[in-house]
Design a protein around this motif. Structure first.
Motif, PDB file in Angstrom:
ATOM      1  N   ALA A 113       0.821  -1.220   0.000  1.00 35.10           N
ATOM      2  CA  ALA A 113       0.000   0.000   0.000  1.00 35.10           C
ATOM      3  C   ALA A 113       0.849   1.261   0.000  1.00 35.10           C
ATOM      4  CB  ALA A 113      -0.983   0.006   1.166  1.00 35.10           C
ATOM      5  N   ARG A 114       2.081   1.172  -0.524  1.00 30.11           N
ATOM      6  CA  ARG A 114       2.935   2.340  -0.676  1.00 30.11           C
ATOM      7  C   ARG A 114       3.413   2.389  -2.128  1.00 30.11           C
ATOM      8  NH1 ARG A 114       2.499   5.629   3.605  1.00 30.11           N
ATOM      9  NH2 ARG A 114       4.539   6.563   3.061  1.00 30.11           N
ATOM     10  N   ILE A 115       3.367   3.570  -2.702  1.00 38.60           N
ATOM     11  CA  ILE A 115       3.932   3.755  -4.044  1.00 38.60           C
ATOM     12  C   ILE A 115       5.427   3.988  -3.848  1.00 38.60           C
ATOM     13  CG2 ILE A 115       3.865   5.134  -6.154  1.00 38.60           C
ATOM     14  CD1 ILE A 115       1.009   5.936  -5.411  1.00 38.60           C
ATOM     15  N   VAL A 116       6.222   3.015  -4.264  1.00 37.19           N
ATOM     16  CA  VAL A 116       7.634   3.011  -3.886  1.00 37.19           C
ATOM     17  C   VAL A 116       8.566   3.304  -5.049  1.00 37.19           C
ATOM     18  CG1 VAL A 116       7.244   1.421  -1.959  1.00 37.19           C
ATOM     19  CG2 VAL A 116       7.800   0.502  -4.239  1.00 37.19           C
ATOM     20  N   CYS A 117       8.098   3.197  -6.283  1.00 35.97           N
ATOM     21  CA  CYS A 117       9.004   3.364  -7.416  1.00 35.97           C
ATOM     22  C   CYS A 117       8.239   3.822  -8.638  1.00 35.97           C
ATOM     23  CB  CYS A 117       9.732   2.053  -7.702  1.00 35.97           C
ATOM     24  SG  CYS A 117      11.034   2.197  -8.955  1.00 35.97           S
ATOM     25  N   SER A 118       8.860   4.694  -9.415  1.00 35.83           N
ATOM     26  CA  SER A 118       8.263   5.204 -10.643  1.00 35.83           C
ATOM     27  C   SER A 118       9.287   5.171 -11.752  1.00 35.83           C
ATOM     28  CB  SER A 118       7.768   6.642 -10.447  1.00 35.83           C
ATOM     29  OG  SER A 118       7.455   7.246 -11.678  1.00 35.83           O
ATOM     30  N   SER A 119       8.862   4.786 -12.939  1.00 37.43           N
ATOM     31  CA  SER A 119       9.775   4.782 -14.088  1.00 37.43           C
ATOM     32  C   SER A 119      10.236   6.185 -14.422  1.00 37.43           C
ATOM     33  CB  SER A 119       9.071   4.167 -15.305  1.00 37.43           C
ATOM     34  OG  SER A 119       7.954   4.957 -15.664  1.00 37.43           O
ATOM     35  N   LEU A 120       9.437   7.174 -14.043  1.00 34.56           N
ATOM     36  CA  LEU A 120       9.728   8.560 -14.377  1.00 34.56           C
ATOM     37  C   LEU A 120      10.572   9.247 -13.317  1.00 34.56           C
ATOM     38  CD1 LEU A 120       9.192  10.864 -16.416  1.00 34.56           C
ATOM     39  CD2 LEU A 120       7.141  11.430 -15.078  1.00 34.56           C
ATOM     40  N   LEU A 121      10.249   9.000 -12.008  1.00 30.89           N
ATOM     41  CA  LEU A 121      10.897   9.739 -10.912  1.00 30.89           C
ATOM     42  C   LEU A 121      11.795   8.872 -10.052  1.00 30.89           C
ATOM     43  CD1 LEU A 121       7.802  11.850  -9.799  1.00 30.89           C
ATOM     44  CD2 LEU A 121       9.657  12.549 -11.311  1.00 30.89           C
ATOM     45  N   GLY A 122      11.787   7.590 -10.262  1.00 36.24           N
ATOM     46  CA  GLY A 122      12.614   6.706  -9.448  1.00 36.24           C
ATOM     47  C   GLY A 122      11.924   6.367  -8.141  1.00 36.24           C
ATOM     48  N   ALA A 123      12.726   6.331  -7.023  1.00 38.84           N
ATOM     49  CA  ALA A 123      12.192   5.910  -5.717  1.00 38.84           C
ATOM     50  C   ALA A 123      11.201   6.933  -5.181  1.00 38.84           C
ATOM     51  CB  ALA A 123      13.333   5.696  -4.729  1.00 38.84           C
ATOM     52  N   LEU A 124      10.094   6.428  -4.631  1.00 37.16           N
ATOM     53  CA  LEU A 124       9.044   7.255  -4.051  1.00 37.16           C
ATOM     54  C   LEU A 124       8.588   6.628  -2.740  1.00 37.16           C
ATOM     55  CD1 LEU A 124       6.839   7.862  -7.239  1.00 37.16           C
ATOM     56  CD2 LEU A 124       8.357   9.545  -6.166  1.00 37.16           C
ATOM     57  N   ASP A 125       7.837   7.398  -2.011  1.00 35.87           N
ATOM     58  CA  ASP A 125       7.217   6.869  -0.801  1.00 35.87           C
ATOM     59  C   ASP A 125       5.903   7.617  -0.597  1.00 35.87           C
ATOM     60  OD1 ASP A 125       6.647   5.505   1.488  1.00 35.87           O
ATOM     61  OD2 ASP A 125       8.059   6.620   2.765  1.00 35.87           O
ATOM     62  N   ILE A 126       4.895   7.159  -1.257  1.00 42.00           N
ATOM     63  CA  ILE A 126       3.575   7.813  -1.220  1.00 42.00           C
ATOM     64  C   ILE A 126       2.552   6.815  -0.702  1.00 42.00           C
ATOM     65  CG2 ILE A 126       1.786   8.939  -2.602  1.00 42.00           C
ATOM     66  CD1 ILE A 126       3.935   9.743  -4.587  1.00 42.00           C
ATOM     67  N   ASP A 127       1.721   7.288   0.196  1.00 45.62           N
ATOM     68  CA  ASP A 127       0.672   6.447   0.769  1.00 45.62           C
ATOM     69  C   ASP A 127      -0.391   6.161  -0.303  1.00 45.62           C
ATOM     70  OD1 ASP A 127      -1.274   5.164   2.198  1.00 45.62           O
ATOM     71  OD2 ASP A 127      -1.220   6.554   3.896  1.00 45.62           O
TER      72      ASP A 127
END
Length: 526
Positions: A105-119
């Motif tokens: 339930a965490r958005i941890v990675c994006s092809s565009l921005l790399g590592a993320l930590d979004i609920d």
């Protein structure tokens, strides 16, 4: 008796008014049909536009379901290891803006921005809860709030792990939602309660769109719909009215012309009838009547034939009823009486020989027939007898016994023509006190068959014999019919078996030949 000019003018006005009215009705009906067909066609086109848009949108989601280049999402896998494969998939699909990975339930990675930590539960709660797998919202991973379309592909049953496919719908809408006038002035994509319209840079709540869509088409595979806005099909159909007018006007003019000709079909022949009488276009024909016992010709029935100015024969079945309807039948019969009176020399000078003339019931009104006999027949000093055959197309008014006696006093015999086929044959037996009944050809044709008419024929013969009336059978065409009628004591026979109708001046030639044939036949028999 020509049609009066006033009556003719009134009838022409009636024909013109009828033709115009029917033309207008045809115009309105034709336009109505064309407008209805156009409305249906426009409605179908609008449905086609919406359905085609839905199909195009469905197709952009199909490739992400079959991506094989993405690695399995492992619990301990880090974004730097995932990002290259994510970027590779984005590049391959081209329609994507980015792919994001959701873990626990965490958005941890994006092809565009790399590592993320979004609920995930706060960013996209409806997807986590399983309410929808598609959402339309501004970009949440960049500062530029461009419209994006997010597709959720869960990788676990609890919806806490999976992939987010982010489409740059702002760019895709440039061709996916492009209007197609006149069927669709606006095409709107709806996802949940959010909408995106062509050439709009922001997402708007669906409820804030003031207009009512013409139709909504929902995708059968994904949670979105497409709305079509524009002019209603009926309004668009009416706008095409000028395109339909030329053909509709042409059809209405043709209909008016046809109605004008059709409504004038009666008068178009009725007027020439009057002209033909005055210009002696009618020709007198006669058909012999044969004594059934000795085979001698004892009379003729006179008939009218018409060859018009174009040298075309007009059937009596056409001009006789027409003459009756337009008040010309008396003038036509009067013409016949005069022509026969002027040509009595063609017939034997024998009081037992009779000439039969068909007379319509109208001619008996006010006893006009009696006046015509005094004016034309008697002055010719006839040596033959006259028989009036009453036709039953119209009802005969009541005649007094005195009027009947006046006719019989001058040697006129009365016959009821086509007995059994009219509307009041039996009543005529009492009214006219006739001398002769003529059996209609329909009953003669039934001889030798099991038809009901055969029984009627016998009944007519029996009735006439009990009333002591003479009988003439019309339509005799075979030896069998002649023998049958002769055996039943029918006094006279008439039909093609003996002779066809012939011009009055041909009758003497036929009679001489017929008598010679009879003499030879008797000599052979002796």
């Amino acid at each position: 008796m020509p049609i009066s000019p006033i009556g003719l003018a009134k009838y022409r006005y009636y024909r013109l008014a009828l033709a115009i009215a029917m033309g207008l009705v045809t115009l309105l009906f034709t336009l109505g049909i064309r407008i209805y067909e156009q409305k249906q066609a426009i409605g179908d086109d609008q449905q086609r536009v919406a359905s085609h848009t839905v199909e195009k949108l469905d197709k952009i989601f199909f490739p992400v379901q079959n991506i094989t280049s993405l690695p399995a999402i492992e619990p301990d896998q880090q974004c730097p290891a995932l990002q290259p494969s994510l970027q590779q998939s984005v590049a391959k699909l081209q329609t994507l803006r980015a792919i994001a990975v959701v873990k626990d339930a965490r958005i941890v990675c994006s092809s565009l921005l790399g590592a993320l930590d979004i609920d995930f539960s706060k960013a996209l709660p409806h997807m986590l809860e399983g309410v929808t797998n598609l959402e339309l919202r501004p970009a949440m991973m960049t500062s530029d709030p461009v419209p994006t379309l997010i597709y959720w592909q869960p990788k676990s049953t609890d919806n806490r792990n999976g992939l987010l496919f982010i489409y740059n719908i702002d760019i895709l809408s440039s061709f996916l939602l492009e209007p197609q006038p006149p069927f669709a002035n606006r095409i709107v994509l709806n996802v949940m309660q959010q909408s995106l319209e062509y050439d709009k840079k922001s997402i708007t709540p669906r409820a804030s769109i003031p207009d009512v869509p013409l139709l909504d088409v929902h995708s059968e595979k994904y949670n979105f719909s497409v709305s079509i806005y524009g002019r209603p099909p009926l309004a668009l159909a009416w706008s095409k009215l000028p395109n339909h007018l030329p053909l509709s006007i042409l059809i209405s003019l043709l209909a008016s012309f046809a109605i004008y000709l059709f409504s004038g079909s009666r008068i178009s022949l009725a007027y020439p009838i009057s002209h033909a009488i005055s210009h002696r276009e009618f020709q007198v024909y006669c058909q012999p009547i044969i004594n059934s016992e000795d085979g001698k010709c004892i009379g003729v029935e006179t008939l009218m034939r018409w060859k018009n100015r174009r040298q075309e024969w007009v059937s009596p079945d056409v001009f006789i009823p027409l003459a009756e309807q337009h008040g010309l039948i008396i003038a036509l019969t009067r013409y016949l009486i005069k022509q026969v009176s002027d040509n009595l020399a063609y017939f034997p000078s024998n009081a037992n020989f009779y000439i039969s003339i068909n007379v319509a019931a109208q001619h008996f009104n006010n006893m006009e027939i009696l006046k015509d006999i005094h004016d034309f027949w008697l002055p010719a000093n006839p040596q033959v007898s006259l028989m009036l055959e009453l036709t039953e197309r119209t009802r005969l008014q009541e005649l007094t016994a005195e009027q009947i006696e006046q006719l019989k006093a001058i040697g006129v015999q009365l016959a009821i023509d086509d007995f059994g086929t009219g509307h009041s044959s039996l009543s005529y037996l009492k009214t006219l006190n006739p001398d002769v009944l003529k059996i209609d050809r329909a009953f003669t044709a039934a001889i030798g068959t099991d038809a009901i008419n055969a029984t009627v024929t016998d009944s007519i013969i029996t009735l006439a014999q009990r009333l002591k009336l003479k009988l003439i059978a019309e339509g005799v065409e075979t030896r069998e019919q002649a023998d049958y009628l002769r055996d039943r004591k029918v006094e006279a026979l008439q039909g093609y078996y003996f002779a066809r109708p012939m011009p009055i001046d041909v009758f003497p030639i036929w009679l001489e030949r017929y008598q010679q044939d009879n003499i030879r036949a008797e000599a052979i028999a002796d």
